[in-house]
Write an enzyme that holds these catalytic residues in place. Structure first.
Site, PDB file in Angstrom:
ATOM      1  N   ILE A  69     -82.172  37.475   1.998  1.00  9.42           N
ATOM      2  CA  ILE A  69     -83.266  37.720   0.631  1.00  9.42           C
ATOM      3  C   ILE A  69     -84.469  37.396   0.876  1.00  9.42           C
ATOM      4  O   ILE A  69     -84.509  36.046   1.385  1.00  9.42           O
ATOM      5  CB  ILE A  69     -82.537  37.204  -0.583  1.00  9.42           C
ATOM      6  CG1 ILE A  69     -83.510  37.360  -1.774  1.00  9.42           C
ATOM      7  CG2 ILE A  69     -82.259  35.734  -0.412  1.00  9.42           C
ATOM      8  CD1 ILE A  69     -82.899  36.899  -3.246  1.00  9.42           C
ATOM      9  N   SER A  70     -85.402  37.979   0.872  1.00  5.24           N
ATOM     10  CA  SER A  70     -86.747  37.614   1.289  1.00  5.24           C
ATOM     11  C   SER A  70     -87.506  36.468   0.461  1.00  5.24           C
ATOM     12  O   SER A  70     -87.060  36.192  -0.667  1.00  5.24           O
ATOM     13  CB  SER A  70     -87.976  38.832   1.099  1.00  5.24           C
ATOM     14  OG  SER A  70     -87.598  39.592   2.077  1.00  5.24           O
TER      15      SER A  70
END
Length: 223
Positions: A69-70
């Site tokens: 997840i960025s």
């Protein structure tokens, strides 16, 4: 999977979300629509429970399947670049659904959101994560991100959440007139990556180099 948090945990997440938004402002994010969206989506519900306490740190976190997840800043930066000076954001295609977090943020801003993921098991996890948010304007699809989603094109905006070696031509064709695409590109001779913004204007395509970033590689095909 979306988890129903206890009241105390919910209050804590609201406070940490607020601090995350304050940090984004300090980092230079000025678009209020992005800040409001980031403040409204519970990021801790999109990571494993063991990592929930770290959900609002400005860092990427593992979500399984060799994906991440960025970090919040990168999510905000990419979306801000897509909607700058756009009064009413229309349709957007997200390439790389991942855990579903960025799709949820996009759904707070755009009229229609399409998100495509090549890893079917990860897509199903995203569906589960998103279920409790009841986002009627979000549609998920299983497929090869390099090909985009022709049946729903053209898109006012396209955001790619994995680093490609070169800009996928199919995605370029799916940018609407006046639309934009943002994606991380990998340098051919080293590991460096940089965000690239592509705009379709009356004069053709305009490409701008933005921030250095680090994303997982963009793979072809379905899994």
């Amino acid at each position: 999977m979306i988890r129903r948090a206890a009241a105390g945990i919910g209050m804590t997440s609201q406070r940490t979300r607020s601090r995350m938004v304050d940090r984004l402002r300090e980092q230079g994010i000025t678009e209020e629509r992005v800040l409001t969206a980031m403040g409204s989506v519970p990021r801790h519900l999109f990571v494993e429970e063991a990592l929930a306490s770290r959900a609002y740190e400005d860092t990427a976190l593992p979500i399984g399947f060799a994906q991440t997840i960025s970090q919040p800043y990168v999510v905000a930066r990419m979306i801000e670049a897509l909607i700058k000076d756009v009064k009413t954001p229309g349709s957007v295609l997200e390439v790389g659904t991942g855990c579903g977090y960025q799709a949820a943020v996009l759904a707070q801003i755009f009229r229609e959101v399409y998100s495509i993921e090549r890893i079917k098991a990860l897509l199903e996890r995203a569906r589960s994560n998103l279920l409790g948010l009841r986002l009627a304007n979000l549609r998920l699809a299983h497929g090869d991100g390099h090909a985009g989603l022709e049946k729903a094109a053209p898109f006012q905006a396209i955001v790619v959440a994995a680093a490609a070696r070169e800009v996928p031509e199919a995605l370029v064709r799916q940018i609407a007139a006046g639309g934009r695409m943002i994606l991380p590109l990998r340098a051919s001779h080293r590991d460096a990556q940089r965000l690239v913004l592509i705009e379709r204007s009356g004069r053709g395509l305009i490409e701008s180099q933005l921030d250095p970033v680090r994303f997982v590689p963009m793979e072809a095909g379905r899994a």
